[in-house]
Structures are given as structure tokens and as C-alpha cells.
Design a protein around this motif. Sequence first.
Motif, PDB file in Angstrom:
ATOM      1  N   LYS A 154       0.839  -1.187   0.000  1.00 25.91           N
ATOM      2  CA  LYS A 154       0.000   0.000   0.000  1.00 25.91           C
ATOM      3  C   LYS A 154       0.875   1.238   0.000  1.00 25.91           C
ATOM      4  O   LYS A 154       1.900   1.277   0.670  1.00 25.91           O
ATOM      5  CB  LYS A 154      -0.910   0.026   1.228  1.00 25.91           C
ATOM      6  N   GLU A 194       1.416   4.543   1.385  1.00 26.12           N
ATOM      7  CA  GLU A 194       1.003   5.305   2.555  1.00 26.12           C
ATOM      8  C   GLU A 194       2.149   6.195   3.019  1.00 26.12           C
ATOM      9  O   GLU A 194       3.312   5.850   2.863  1.00 26.12           O
ATOM     10  CB  GLU A 194       0.634   4.374   3.706  1.00 26.12           C
ATOM     11  N   SER A 234       4.647   7.663   5.622  1.00 24.51           N
ATOM     12  CA  SER A 234       5.308   7.088   6.785  1.00 24.51           C
ATOM     13  C   SER A 234       5.122   7.982   8.006  1.00 24.51           C
ATOM     14  O   SER A 234       5.203   9.204   7.907  1.00 24.51           O
ATOM     15  CB  SER A 234       6.799   6.920   6.511  1.00 24.51           C
ATOM     16  N   GLY A 253       7.283   7.222   2.447  1.00 21.41           N
ATOM     17  CA  GLY A 253       6.229   6.311   2.026  1.00 21.41           C
ATOM     18  C   GLY A 253       6.457   5.796   0.619  1.00 21.41           C
ATOM     19  O   GLY A 253       6.259   4.604   0.344  1.00 21.41           O
ATOM     20  N   TYR A 262       7.252   1.857  -0.418  1.00 21.65           N
ATOM     21  CA  TYR A 262       6.429   1.207  -1.433  1.00 21.65           C
ATOM     22  C   TYR A 262       7.284   0.636  -2.565  1.00 21.65           C
ATOM     23  O   TYR A 262       7.036  -0.463  -3.051  1.00 21.65           O
ATOM     24  CB  TYR A 262       5.413   2.206  -1.989  1.00 21.65           C
ATOM     25  N   GLU A 306       0.148   5.837   7.287  1.00 21.59           N
ATOM     26  CA  GLU A 306       0.210   4.422   7.636  1.00 21.59           C
ATOM     27  C   GLU A 306      -0.349   4.172   9.030  1.00 21.59           C
ATOM     28  O   GLU A 306      -0.290   5.036   9.897  1.00 21.59           O
ATOM     29  CB  GLU A 306       1.638   3.891   7.516  1.00 21.59           C
TER      30      GLU A 306
END
Length: 64
Positions: free
Chosen positions: A4, A6, A8, A20, A24, A62
Motif C-alpha cells: 500500500k 502510505e 510514513s 512512504g 512502497y 500508515e
Amino acid sequence: MEKKLERSISNKMVAGVCAGLAKYLGWDADKTRIVYVLVSILSAAFPGLLIYLILWFVMPEEKL
């Protein structure tokens, strides 16, 4: 496990967007930040600050 995108909450400098993205993509967060800043500064066609702000509001944070 599903990946996903998201922001951080544990490895953030401003909003956690670059961390993020790095998580990923499986990259190092510091290198991702450096590349993002360099591309933003050196490229007239890449509006880095605007994209960062949009991602800040669009990417969910997240969950712990």
C-alpha cells in the motif's frame, strides 16, 4: 502481503511522503529524498513542491 502507498509516520522529515514512496518501491528513504529534491530543482517541467503537497493530502497515513 499487499503493498500500500502510505505516508510514513516513523521515518518522516516533513510529511512522510518520500519515505512512504521509498517503502512502497523498496528503496532507501534518504536516497529517495535526495533524488526528489534534485529532480525538483533541476527540472523546470517537474513541479516538485506542488506534487509533494498534493501527495501529502491524497496519501493516507500508515497505520500502526
